[in-house]
Design a protein around this motif. Sequence first.
Motif, PDB file in Angstrom:
ATOM      1  N   ASP A  69       0.747  -1.014  -0.007  1.00 45.19           N
ATOM      2  CA  ASP A  69       0.261   0.069  -0.026  1.00 45.19           C
ATOM      3  C   ASP A  69       0.858   1.447  -0.037  1.00 45.19           C
ATOM      4  O   ASP A  69       0.304   2.318   0.145  1.00 45.19           O
ATOM      5  N   GLY A  70       2.291   1.368   0.056  1.00 46.86           N
ATOM      6  CA  GLY A  70       2.938   2.408  -0.143  1.00 46.86           C
ATOM      7  C   GLY A  70       3.711   2.669   0.840  1.00 46.86           C
ATOM      8  O   GLY A  70       4.449   3.821   0.970  1.00 46.86           O
ATOM      9  N   ARG A  71       3.545   2.231   2.190  1.00 42.04           N
ATOM     10  CA  ARG A  71       4.101   2.431   3.293  1.00 42.04           C
ATOM     11  C   ARG A  71       5.535   1.962   3.304  1.00 42.04           C
ATOM     12  O   ARG A  71       5.858   0.946   2.469  1.00 42.04           O
ATOM     13  N   VAL A  72       6.560   2.317   4.150  1.00 42.20           N
ATOM     14  CA  VAL A  72       7.811   1.929   4.086  1.00 42.20           C
ATOM     15  C   VAL A  72       8.096   1.246   5.538  1.00 42.20           C
ATOM     16  O   VAL A  72       7.944   1.780   6.567  1.00 42.20           O
ATOM     17  N   VAL A  73       8.967   0.213   5.510  1.00 42.28           N
ATOM     18  CA  VAL A  73       9.249  -0.612   6.645  1.00 42.28           C
ATOM     19  C   VAL A  73      10.942  -0.403   6.706  1.00 42.28           C
ATOM     20  O   VAL A  73      11.301  -0.820   5.791  1.00 42.28           O
ATOM     21  N   THR A  74      11.293  -0.054   7.835  1.00 43.72           N
ATOM     22  CA  THR A  74      12.879   0.092   8.066  1.00 43.72           C
ATOM     23  C   THR A  74      13.434  -0.666   8.950  1.00 43.72           C
ATOM     24  O   THR A  74      12.521  -0.736  10.115  1.00 43.72           O
ATOM     25  N   THR A  75      14.765  -1.194   8.890  1.00 46.82           N
ATOM     26  CA  THR A  75      15.126  -1.758  10.233  1.00 46.82           C
ATOM     27  C   THR A  75      16.510  -1.115  10.430  1.00 46.82           C
ATOM     28  O   THR A  75      17.078  -0.768   9.487  1.00 46.82           O
ATOM     29  N   GLY A  76      17.140  -1.072  11.461  1.00 43.57           N
ATOM     30  CA  GLY A  76      18.408  -0.353  11.956  1.00 43.57           C
ATOM     31  C   GLY A  76      18.294  -0.468  13.348  1.00 43.57           C
ATOM     32  O   GLY A  76      18.174  -1.526  14.136  1.00 43.57           O
ATOM     33  N   PHE A  77      19.316   0.444  14.054  1.00 42.82           N
ATOM     34  CA  PHE A  77      19.829   0.550  15.196  1.00 42.82           C
ATOM     35  C   PHE A  77      19.631   1.735  15.871  1.00 42.82           C
ATOM     36  O   PHE A  77      19.462   2.912  15.264  1.00 42.82           O
ATOM     37  N   THR A  78      19.772   1.808  17.281  1.00 37.59           N
ATOM     38  CA  THR A  78      19.406   3.094  17.951  1.00 37.59           C
ATOM     39  C   THR A  78      20.902   3.439  18.222  1.00 37.59           C
ATOM     40  O   THR A  78      21.994   2.813  17.980  1.00 37.59           O
ATOM     41  N   LYS A  79      21.279   4.503  19.134  1.00 35.89           N
ATOM     42  CA  LYS A  79      22.705   4.750  19.409  1.00 35.89           C
ATOM     43  C   LYS A  79      23.077   3.753  20.461  1.00 35.89           C
ATOM     44  O   LYS A  79      24.472   3.760  20.454  1.00 35.89           O
ATOM     45  N   ARG A  80      22.469   3.063  21.128  1.00 36.95           N
ATOM     46  CA  ARG A  80      22.832   2.034  22.152  1.00 36.95           C
ATOM     47  C   ARG A  80      22.973   0.625  21.497  1.00 36.95           C
ATOM     48  O   ARG A  80      23.173  -0.373  21.920  1.00 36.95           O
ATOM     49  N   SER A  81      23.040   0.594  20.109  1.00 41.24           N
ATOM     50  CA  SER A  81      23.250  -0.760  19.340  1.00 41.24           C
ATOM     51  C   SER A  81      22.136  -1.692  19.442  1.00 41.24           C
ATOM     52  O   SER A  81      22.292  -2.988  19.390  1.00 41.24           O
ATOM     53  N   GLU A  82      20.858  -1.227  19.866  1.00 43.40           N
ATOM     54  CA  GLU A  82      19.798  -1.895  20.061  1.00 43.40           C
ATOM     55  C   GLU A  82      18.866  -2.030  18.728  1.00 43.40           C
ATOM     56  O   GLU A  82      18.752  -0.825  17.951  1.00 43.40           O
ATOM     57  N   ARG A  83      18.625  -3.191  18.376  1.00 43.62           N
ATOM     58  CA  ARG A  83      17.973  -3.514  16.923  1.00 43.62           C
ATOM     59  C   ARG A  83      16.530  -3.054  17.097  1.00 43.62           C
ATOM     60  O   ARG A  83      16.002  -3.272  18.036  1.00 43.62           O
ATOM     61  N   LEU A  84      15.817  -2.442  15.762  1.00 46.47           N
ATOM     62  CA  LEU A  84      14.575  -1.958  16.126  1.00 46.47           C
ATOM     63  C   LEU A  84      14.181  -2.030  14.609  1.00 46.47           C
ATOM     64  O   LEU A  84      14.802  -2.150  13.692  1.00 46.47           O
ATOM     65  N   TYR A  85      12.617  -1.916  14.536  1.00 46.90           N
ATOM     66  CA  TYR A  85      11.842  -1.970  13.176  1.00 46.90           C
ATOM     67  C   TYR A  85      11.007  -0.690  13.460  1.00 46.90           C
ATOM     68  O   TYR A  85      10.673  -0.282  14.451  1.00 46.90           O
ATOM     69  N   ALA A  86      10.722  -0.129  12.163  1.00 44.11           N
ATOM     70  CA  ALA A  86       9.623   0.783  12.069  1.00 44.11           C
ATOM     71  C   ALA A  86       8.583   0.755  10.991  1.00 44.11           C
ATOM     72  O   ALA A  86       9.176   0.279   9.788  1.00 44.11           O
TER      73      ALA A  86
END
Length: 595
Positions: free
Chosen positions: A225-242
Amino acid sequence: MNIVRQSKFRHVFCKPVKHEQCMSDIKVTEITWDSLFCDVNPKFIALINRGSGGPFLVIPVNKVGRIDKDYPFVDAHKAPCLEVAWSPFNDNVIASCSEDTTTKVWLIPDRGLTRTLSEPAVELCGHQKRVNTLAWHPTANNILLTAGGENTLLMWNVGTGEALLEIGGHPDQIWSIAFNYDGSRFVTTCKDRKIRVLDSHSGDVLHEGVGHEGVKPQRAIFTRDGRVVTTGFTKRSERLYALRDQSNLSQPIVQEELDTSNGVLFPFYDEDTGLLYLIGKGDCAIRYYEVNNEAPFVHYINTYTTSEPQRACGFMGKRGINSNENEINRIYKLTTKGVVDILQFFVPRKSDLWQADLYPDTRSMVPALSAEQFVEGVNAPPNLMPVNPAAAEAKPKIQVAKKANILASLQPQAQESPISSGRPSPQPPASPRYEEPPAPAPQRSPRRPVVDDDMGIVRVERQPQPQPSYHREPSPPQPERPNPMIPKKQVALRSRERDGNMTEGQRRAAAELERIKRDQARTADEPQLMPPTARPASHSPRHSISSTVGGEPMSMDELIADIQKMKAVLRQHERRIRLLEDQLADQNMSNAWDL
């Protein structure tokens, strides 16, 4: 109050294939580049393996067992190969990029490699530094997008080998690229921690926003539907998705931290079902979610965990899964031990029938656009095809058992025998009542008369018969129905007088028969003074059996009545004979004792 979320994919579970049915002894590359090192389609699986230069293996997906060391491979590049990708419209075409600044397109034979392949079909030379990543256009034929280490992107026409578009504007290294559903846009992630959405035809930046805070690589993909899924890290090297909206990439709709690890999270998205798989490089776990339009938009389903970390991963398209067993996705995972684990994800269903709601139409191998149409700026949605064409064409029908009408078969019987049903069957009032004439004899299985050699008479099986009546009205003749009581040849009583070897009982029986004949002859000469019902049974008029032989044929009723009378007389004389035999036996016994 907790309400359970209603979803057909809420209970998706993973069932790995046994190691005996998988490939093993594969030496994966040891480079430290953040890539999947693998890609798979319904025919082949490509794995970047260890070796001088940049070789990669192309193995049929149905191959099982150990891969030999001298197995043929693609001698692709002069430097390490960084990424491979199969063409969406041809299962025999694969592209590879390398640190030697080239991108090459290879044509694989239908039955796989029989010798080492070193000559590419097309070689694309345009980047000045290594080619980091590449992606095929999802709807246009022979369109390939590559990202180089000089922070530029090139759009290629693979059919002619020329660069169609050069896209700049990225200040730092490009980590990932991905097209949207119809290929009109693509999204990139960069080392400057920004997410950009660009136009595929012009290369203009349409949307831009700040991604995750960490400096480690982040990746981005489009949903349907056009939204974007991203994966990355925080400053404390914690993995997350958005989950983000294109119009506001800096403010994620949903964002969730997972764990602390150094492995890059690679997202795999199934656009037909909305399932999202997060696979970490070097992890032992695979998390999967469902993405939809209901809050909180990204719904956690489950986590599949193994004992071996993954070194490379490939995501199989819908054309390569087993839809007859409700398989929804399949992931090929190469472990550090060189074993390719096949992870199958199923939707539990009780029925074995085709589940059409689980398999909407998926992308077909027919491109929606040609390369020339794409150059002209045309966009088109992808052509779709059923996941299982045979099951889609054969629509399920209600199985109706064709049987005879039981009521129709029982109706004539109810009319013929109303007593069997316990109540009289209704009959039409206008139809005349039919009265069946009395049967001349009970219907029994016909038996042949048995001649008793000792007695010299014909023995007939005893049957409960009503007393014969002399005033019976004659029944209508039935010539079409033979009487089972009439023997084929009339039998006359035979006498044993001439036989000198007669036993004592036979002589008594013969004498009794002579006496019966004399009584019958005397009775025939006497006047009929008494009514027939008052006469004793011994003086009833008789017809001897022998008188019927050679005489005029008797009528059916007369013959039946005569037979019944003879049977009654024979029963009386049989009783007399038995009494005489008992007396004679007692007398012989007493004489024996006297002697």
